[in-house]
Design a protein around this motif. Sequence first.
Motif, PDB file in Angstrom:
ATOM      1  N   GLU A  87       6.878   5.961  -0.569  1.00  0.00           N
ATOM      2  CA  GLU A  87       7.541   5.892   0.733  1.00  0.00           C
ATOM      3  C   GLU A  87       6.511   6.278   1.786  1.00  0.00           C
ATOM      4  O   GLU A  87       5.998   7.403   1.776  1.00  0.00           O
ATOM      5  CB  GLU A  87       8.730   6.841   0.807  1.00  0.00           C
ATOM      6  CG  GLU A  87       9.413   6.828   2.155  1.00  0.00           C
ATOM      7  CD  GLU A  87      10.605   7.761   2.257  1.00  0.00           C
ATOM      8  OE1 GLU A  87      11.315   7.702   3.277  1.00  0.00           O
ATOM      9  OE2 GLU A  87      10.836   8.565   1.330  1.00  0.00           O
ATOM     10  N   TRP A 100      -1.995   3.794  -0.584  1.00  0.00           N
ATOM     11  CA  TRP A 100      -1.196   2.589  -0.808  1.00  0.00           C
ATOM     12  C   TRP A 100      -1.794   1.716  -1.910  1.00  0.00           C
ATOM     13  O   TRP A 100      -2.986   1.445  -1.940  1.00  0.00           O
ATOM     14  CB  TRP A 100      -1.059   1.767   0.468  1.00  0.00           C
ATOM     15  CG  TRP A 100      -0.419   0.433   0.214  1.00  0.00           C
ATOM     16  CD1 TRP A 100      -1.019  -0.791   0.219  1.00  0.00           C
ATOM     17  CD2 TRP A 100       0.939   0.191  -0.146  1.00  0.00           C
ATOM     18  NE1 TRP A 100      -0.109  -1.771  -0.096  1.00  0.00           N
ATOM     19  CE2 TRP A 100       1.101  -1.193  -0.334  1.00  0.00           C
ATOM     20  CE3 TRP A 100       2.042   1.022  -0.325  1.00  0.00           C
ATOM     21  CZ2 TRP A 100       2.308  -1.773  -0.688  1.00  0.00           C
ATOM     22  CZ3 TRP A 100       3.246   0.451  -0.683  1.00  0.00           C
ATOM     23  CH2 TRP A 100       3.377  -0.933  -0.858  1.00  0.00           C
ATOM     24  N   LEU A 169      14.136  -1.680   0.581  1.00  0.00           N
ATOM     25  CA  LEU A 169      12.929  -1.009   1.060  1.00  0.00           C
ATOM     26  C   LEU A 169      13.313   0.175   1.940  1.00  0.00           C
ATOM     27  O   LEU A 169      14.431   0.252   2.443  1.00  0.00           O
ATOM     28  CB  LEU A 169      12.080  -1.967   1.894  1.00  0.00           C
ATOM     29  CG  LEU A 169      11.549  -3.197   1.188  1.00  0.00           C
ATOM     30  CD1 LEU A 169      12.381  -4.410   1.518  1.00  0.00           C
ATOM     31  CD2 LEU A 169      10.112  -3.432   1.546  1.00  0.00           C
ATOM     32  N   GLN A 173       9.046   1.122   5.893  1.00  0.00           N
ATOM     33  CA  GLN A 173       8.189   0.058   5.370  1.00  0.00           C
ATOM     34  C   GLN A 173       8.250  -1.211   6.206  1.00  0.00           C
ATOM     35  O   GLN A 173       7.670  -2.224   5.825  1.00  0.00           O
ATOM     36  CB  GLN A 173       8.579  -0.267   3.924  1.00  0.00           C
ATOM     37  CG  GLN A 173       8.227   0.835   2.952  1.00  0.00           C
ATOM     38  CD  GLN A 173       8.639   0.491   1.538  1.00  0.00           C
ATOM     39  OE1 GLN A 173       9.817   0.366   1.238  1.00  0.00           O
ATOM     40  NE2 GLN A 173       7.656   0.343   0.662  1.00  0.00           N
ATOM     41  N   GLY A 177       3.036  -0.607   4.294  1.00  0.00           N
ATOM     42  CA  GLY A 177       3.400  -0.040   3.003  1.00  0.00           C
ATOM     43  C   GLY A 177       4.458  -0.804   2.241  1.00  0.00           C
ATOM     44  O   GLY A 177       5.267  -0.204   1.540  1.00  0.00           O
ATOM     45  N   HIS A 178       4.475  -2.132   2.361  1.00  0.00           N
ATOM     46  CA  HIS A 178       5.405  -2.935   1.564  1.00  0.00           C
ATOM     47  C   HIS A 178       4.639  -4.059   0.869  1.00  0.00           C
ATOM     48  O   HIS A 178       3.566  -4.461   1.308  1.00  0.00           O
ATOM     49  CB  HIS A 178       6.554  -3.494   2.406  1.00  0.00           C
ATOM     50  CG  HIS A 178       6.099  -4.424   3.476  1.00  0.00           C
ATOM     51  ND1 HIS A 178       5.802  -3.995   4.749  1.00  0.00           N
ATOM     52  CD2 HIS A 178       5.866  -5.760   3.467  1.00  0.00           C
ATOM     53  CE1 HIS A 178       5.420  -5.030   5.482  1.00  0.00           C
ATOM     54  NE2 HIS A 178       5.451  -6.115   4.724  1.00  0.00           N
TER      55      HIS A 178
END
Length: 190
Positions: A87, A100, A169, A173, A177-178
């Motif tokens: 997260e 990440w 998600l 995000q 960060g996805h």
Amino acid sequence: KIVALGHQGISFHVPIYSDAEHIHNQITGMDSFYRTIKGLYNLSRFDQQIEIRIVVTALNSKRLPQWATFVARNFPFVSHNAIMGLEPMGKALTNISTVWVEPYETIDDLTQAIRNLKRADIPISIYNYQLCTLPESLWQYARRSISDWKNIFFSTCQGCDLISQCGGLFNSQKSIGHSRHIHPIKRGGQ
């Protein structure tokens, strides 16, 4: 002291970020590896419910199979294990370029970690991974774990046949960060 309170149904969710001391300590930012292990054994002495957690980052993703073997061998008393997607909040967001890792790139190590834990008959769940980033063989372990108030789906997700089963998600995000591999799943294939 906690046990002495006599509360029923308490479960302790304890992160062990790696089987390697230096990686765990790097992620926590302190010398916590052996204190964490000591705490787990202490909870076990008092027959407490324990879930061991790992948040998958670029720093520990390649050691997921070794982590799972370490957990299975050293903590057979735990009631559950959770492998969690990152997260992007707090220090994780501040250090996103360091921590990440594309979830899709962790699949081989994640799959082997699941196998290692299943061989030891330790219950396992995957949190914070979207179904479209996992092979179908791992869907049975994926859980809807993101709290409703911070759970989102991208517009592309609206065409997915499995949206009601997917964890979605984190709101955080939206822009960073996805996975690049988020796409709608259609029954009968991806």
